[in-house]
Structures are given as structure tokens and as C-alpha cells.
Write a protein that holds these residues in place. Structure first.
Motif, mmCIF file in Angstrom:
data_model
loop_
_atom_site.group_PDB
_atom_site.id
_atom_site.type_symbol
_atom_site.label_atom_id
_atom_site.label_comp_id
_atom_site.label_asym_id
_atom_site.label_seq_id
_atom_site.Cartn_x
_atom_site.Cartn_y
_atom_site.Cartn_z
ATOM 1 N N LYS A 1 2.517 8.301 -6.804
ATOM 2 C CA LYS A 1 2.152 9.556 -7.449
ATOM 3 C C LYS A 1 3.097 10.679 -7.028
ATOM 4 O O LYS A 1 3.520 11.489 -7.853
ATOM 5 N N VAL B 1 0.832 -1.208 0.000
ATOM 6 C CA VAL B 1 0.000 0.000 0.000
ATOM 7 C C VAL B 1 0.868 1.261 0.000
ATOM 8 O O VAL B 1 0.546 2.239 -0.681
ATOM 9 N N THR C 1 2.174 1.774 -3.530
ATOM 10 C CA THR C 1 1.120 2.273 -4.410
ATOM 11 C C THR C 1 0.761 3.720 -4.063
ATOM 12 O O THR C 1 0.543 4.542 -4.956
ATOM 13 N N GLY C 2 0.706 4.026 -2.778
ATOM 14 C CA GLY C 2 0.307 5.368 -2.353
ATOM 15 C C GLY C 2 1.327 6.443 -2.677
ATOM 16 O O GLY C 2 0.967 7.558 -3.051
#
Length: 74
Positions: free
Chosen positions: A45, A38, A41-42
Motif C-alpha cells: 500500500k 508479509v 503484502t504490508g
């Protein structure tokens, strides 16, 4: 044979000591894998890195495969 308990095989072929004492450690390890996934993925960006999304999704797949399927036992 740690803690003075012998791992004896039952008639169905499973080890009761391993199931009893190692389940919590496996679940905690699985949680660590999912938390790392997580975070990858977080933060992808912010880091502007598409590869971090791929690594995060790969780790999520490993975590989903290692998760216990209690509905199959009932």
C-alpha cells in the motif's frame, strides 16, 4: 555423514538423522519465506504497487505448502 553420524535407512524407508537434524532448519527457512511474504503484502500500500500483493500472496502459498501438518501425524 557429517558430524560422524551415518545416515542409516530404517526399515520404513525414512532417514532418522535427516528428520532429527534438519527439521529446525526447514522450519526456520519457512519462517523467513513467510516473513518476506508479509513484508511484501504490508508495504504494497505504501509503495502503491499491486504486484507486491501478488508476490506476497504467492510466497504465502509456498510457505503454507511447506508448513508441516502435524495434525495428520496424530
Amino acid at each position: 555423514k557429517s558430524r560422524g553420524v551415518q545416515a542409516s535407512k530404517s526399515k520404513d524407508g525414512s532417514y532418522s538423522y535427516v528428520v532429527c537434524c534438519c527439521r529446525k532448519k526447514c522450519l526456520l527457512f519457512n519462517d523467513v519465506v513467510l516473513i518476506v511474504a508479509v513484508l511484501h503484502t504490508g508495504f504494497s500500500k505504501r509503495a502503491k504497487s499491486f504486484e507486491m500483493i501478488l508476490v506476497g500472496r504467492f510466497l504465502e502459498g509456498i510457505g503454507a505448502g511447506r508448513a508441516p501438518h502435524y495434525s495428520m501425524l496424530m
